[in-house]
Design a protein around this motif. Structure first.
Motif, PDB file in Angstrom:
ATOM      1  N   TYR A 193       0.065   2.421  -6.110  1.00 40.66           N
ATOM      2  CA  TYR A 193       0.121   1.020  -6.523  1.00 40.66           C
ATOM      3  C   TYR A 193      -1.233   0.636  -7.118  1.00 40.66           C
ATOM      4  N   VAL A 194      -1.221   0.150  -8.345  1.00 35.78           N
ATOM      5  CA  VAL A 194      -2.421  -0.334  -9.009  1.00 35.78           C
ATOM      6  C   VAL A 194      -2.230  -1.829  -9.239  1.00 35.78           C
ATOM      7  N   THR A 195      -3.146  -2.632  -8.678  1.00 36.69           N
ATOM      8  CA  THR A 195      -3.017  -4.090  -8.765  1.00 36.69           C
ATOM      9  C   THR A 195      -4.297  -4.720  -9.295  1.00 36.69           C
ATOM     10  N   PRO A 196      -4.286  -5.207 -10.535  1.00 34.60           N
ATOM     11  CA  PRO A 196      -5.404  -6.033 -10.993  1.00 34.60           C
ATOM     12  C   PRO A 196      -5.238  -7.445 -10.439  1.00 34.60           C
ATOM     13  N   TRP A 197      -6.346  -8.036  -9.949  1.00 31.38           N
ATOM     14  CA  TRP A 197      -6.327  -9.357  -9.334  1.00 31.38           C
ATOM     15  C   TRP A 197      -7.244 -10.305 -10.104  1.00 31.38           C
ATOM     16  N   ALA A 198      -6.872 -11.590 -10.107  1.00 32.46           N
ATOM     17  CA  ALA A 198      -7.748 -12.648 -10.610  1.00 32.46           C
ATOM     18  C   ALA A 198      -7.574 -13.842  -9.678  1.00 32.46           C
ATOM     19  N   GLY A 199      -8.659 -14.562  -9.450  1.00 36.92           N
ATOM     20  CA  GLY A 199      -8.569 -15.716  -8.566  1.00 36.92           C
ATOM     21  C   GLY A 199      -9.891 -16.438  -8.450  1.00 36.92           C
ATOM     22  N   VAL A 200     -10.008 -17.215  -7.404  1.00 38.12           N
ATOM     23  CA  VAL A 200     -11.241 -17.962  -7.133  1.00 38.12           C
ATOM     24  C   VAL A 200     -11.745 -17.612  -5.746  1.00 38.12           C
ATOM     25  N   ILE A 201     -13.071 -17.697  -5.579  1.00 39.42           N
ATOM     26  CA  ILE A 201     -13.690 -17.391  -4.299  1.00 39.42           C
ATOM     27  C   ILE A 201     -14.734 -18.455  -3.993  1.00 39.42           C
ATOM     28  N   ASP A 202     -14.865 -18.789  -2.726  1.00 37.61           N
ATOM     29  CA  ASP A 202     -15.786 -19.825  -2.295  1.00 37.61           C
ATOM     30  C   ASP A 202     -16.443 -19.373  -0.993  1.00 37.61           C
TER      31      ASP A 202
ATOM     32  N   THR B 192      -1.678   3.490  -1.749  1.00 37.89           N
ATOM     33  CA  THR B 192      -0.549   4.402  -1.654  1.00 37.89           C
ATOM     34  C   THR B 192       0.201   4.114  -0.364  1.00 37.89           C
ATOM     35  N   ASP B 193       1.457   4.564  -0.311  1.00 35.82           N
ATOM     36  CA  ASP B 193       2.264   4.370   0.893  1.00 35.82           C
ATOM     37  C   ASP B 193       1.665   5.131   2.061  1.00 35.82           C
ATOM     38  N   PHE B 194       1.726   4.514   3.219  1.00 28.20           N
ATOM     39  CA  PHE B 194       1.273   5.173   4.437  1.00 28.20           C
ATOM     40  C   PHE B 194       2.001   4.540   5.616  1.00 28.20           C
ATOM     41  N   ASP B 195       2.853   5.313   6.294  1.00 29.69           N
ATOM     42  CA  ASP B 195       3.634   4.835   7.425  1.00 29.69           C
ATOM     43  C   ASP B 195       4.447   3.612   7.001  1.00 29.69           C
ATOM     44  N   LYS B 196       4.236   2.442   7.626  1.00 30.59           N
ATOM     45  CA  LYS B 196       5.003   1.241   7.291  1.00 30.59           C
ATOM     46  C   LYS B 196       4.227   0.304   6.355  1.00 30.59           C
ATOM     47  N   GLY B 197       3.215   0.833   5.723  1.00 29.28           N
ATOM     48  CA  GLY B 197       2.416  -0.024   4.853  1.00 29.28           C
ATOM     49  C   GLY B 197       1.746   0.772   3.758  1.00 29.28           C
TER      50      GLY B 197
ATOM     51  N   LYS C 241       9.224  -8.380  -5.992  1.00 23.43           N
ATOM     52  CA  LYS C 241       9.477  -7.213  -6.828  1.00 23.43           C
ATOM     53  C   LYS C 241      10.450  -7.582  -7.944  1.00 23.43           C
ATOM     54  N   PHE C 242       9.975  -7.519  -9.208  1.00 30.54           N
ATOM     55  CA  PHE C 242      10.818  -7.806 -10.361  1.00 30.54           C
ATOM     56  C   PHE C 242      11.696  -6.627 -10.730  1.00 30.54           C
ATOM     57  N   SER C 243      11.131  -5.433 -10.599  1.00 34.70           N
ATOM     58  CA  SER C 243      11.851  -4.219 -10.969  1.00 34.70           C
ATOM     59  C   SER C 243      11.364  -3.092 -10.074  1.00 34.70           C
ATOM     60  N   GLU C 244      11.823  -1.899 -10.356  1.00 32.83           N
ATOM     61  CA  GLU C 244      11.428  -0.743  -9.556  1.00 32.83           C
ATOM     62  C   GLU C 244       9.930  -0.498  -9.603  1.00 32.83           C
ATOM     63  N   ASN C 245       9.281  -0.897 -10.704  1.00 37.10           N
ATOM     64  CA  ASN C 245       7.878  -0.561 -10.886  1.00 37.10           C
ATOM     65  C   ASN C 245       6.924  -1.743 -11.036  1.00 37.10           C
ATOM     66  N   ILE C 246       7.426  -2.964 -11.071  1.00 35.24           N
ATOM     67  CA  ILE C 246       6.551  -4.117 -11.284  1.00 35.24           C
ATOM     68  C   ILE C 246       6.847  -5.211 -10.265  1.00 35.24           C
TER      69      ILE C 246
ATOM     70  N   PHE D 221      -4.239 -13.796  -7.366  1.00 34.12           N
ATOM     71  CA  PHE D 221      -2.921 -13.530  -7.947  1.00 34.12           C
ATOM     72  C   PHE D 221      -2.998 -12.201  -8.666  1.00 34.12           C
ATOM     73  N   GLY D 222      -1.997 -11.330  -8.442  1.00 33.68           N
ATOM     74  CA  GLY D 222      -2.060 -10.019  -9.062  1.00 33.68           C
ATOM     75  C   GLY D 222      -0.705  -9.509  -9.517  1.00 33.68           C
ATOM     76  N   ILE D 223      -0.747  -8.534 -10.420  1.00 35.63           N
ATOM     77  CA  ILE D 223       0.455  -7.840 -10.871  1.00 35.63           C
ATOM     78  C   ILE D 223       0.394  -6.414 -10.327  1.00 35.63           C
ATOM     79  N   VAL D 224       1.427  -6.014  -9.600  1.00 35.80           N
ATOM     80  CA  VAL D 224       1.467  -4.712  -8.924  1.00 35.80           C
ATOM     81  C   VAL D 224       2.233  -3.734  -9.795  1.00 35.80           C
ATOM     82  N   TRP D 225       1.575  -2.656 -10.176  1.00 41.00           N
ATOM     83  CA  TRP D 225       2.208  -1.576 -10.958  1.00 41.00           C
ATOM     84  C   TRP D 225       2.423  -0.393 -10.026  1.00 41.00           C
ATOM     85  N   GLN D 226       3.670   0.041  -9.869  1.00 45.52           N
ATOM     86  CA  GLN D 226       4.002   1.138  -8.962  1.00 45.52           C
ATOM     87  C   GLN D 226       4.325   2.379  -9.776  1.00 45.52           C
ATOM     88  N   PHE D 227       3.698   3.511  -9.407  1.00 42.53           N
ATOM     89  CA  PHE D 227       3.927   4.783 -10.107  1.00 42.53           C
ATOM     90  C   PHE D 227       4.447   5.833  -9.142  1.00 42.53           C
TER      91      PHE D 227
END
Length: 197
Positions: A25-34, A60-65, A139-144, A191-197
């Motif tokens: 899983y590759v997830t680019p994130w954008a947001g705010v921090i304080d 990557t997958d590991f056990d239940k997470g 999850k929108f699709s199998e990979n996104i 907020f991020g978009i998760v790409w699953q390979f």
């Protein structure tokens, strides 16, 4: 710092090799921090202003997470003072994922690693860092998928490290600046978009 990153990558590599059929899983994130405070020799306290946070997680997958790495970078200023700070986090993290509805998952996780803090008043320091986070994923699709997350990031800082600063307009006297406490707390909404390979 350079000695710690190969150690974290070795742990991730071991996990990946033992779960060769696991997804990545590759997830680019954008947001705010304080969060974060400094204090002057006059005992006046100033907050590190909120700023944008950009990050990427590799899991990557590991056990239940999932297990993986979280890498982030932010640039902030101190309120009313002419002083900048840059903070980069490198964290080894693990999270448990729970199915809560069709295509919806929640997650709860924690991370350990280092932060590199580069400030105008104390130079560059590499310190121990930790994180706790929770969020939702759709999850929108199998990979996104899209994901929203709230994350606490903490760094052990050396508040004995100090430097010279410029006082706000209209104030006089000496100005020595340092972190207010031994533990700097920051809070992020991402907020991020998760790409699953």
């Amino acid at each position: 710092m350079m000695k710690k990153i190969p150690f974290l990558l070795a742990i991730l590599s071991t996990a990946l090799s033992s779960h060769s059929v696991a997804s990545i899983y590759v997830t680019p994130w954008a947001g705010v921090i304080d969060g974060g405070e400094v204090t002057l020799s006059s005992e006046a306290t100033y907050n590190i202003e909120h700023s944008n946070l950009f990050a990427v997680s590799l899991d990557t997958d590991f056990d239940k997470g999932r297990i993986g790495l979280f890498l982030s970078r932010q640039e902030s200023e101190l309120e009313t003072l002419n002083a900048n700070s840059q903070i980069a986090y490198t964290l080894f993290q693990s999270a448990i994922h729970y199915d809560i509805a069709s295509n919806w998952q929640s997650h709860l996780g924690a991370g350990l690693g280092v932060s590199i803090i580069d400030t105008d008043w104390s130079g560059t320091d590499t310190d121990f860092a930790a994180s706790v986070f929770t969020g939702l994923e759709y999850k929108f699709s199998e990979n996104i998928a899209i994901s929203g997350q709230i994350r606490w990031l903490g760094t052990v800082v050396d508040n004995q490290t100090s430097g010279i600063c410029q006082l706000p307009a209209g104030e006089s006297g000496s100005c020595v600046i340092r972190f207010k406490t031994d533990w700097m707390n920051q809070f992020a909404a991402l907020f991020g978009i998760v790409w699953q390979f």
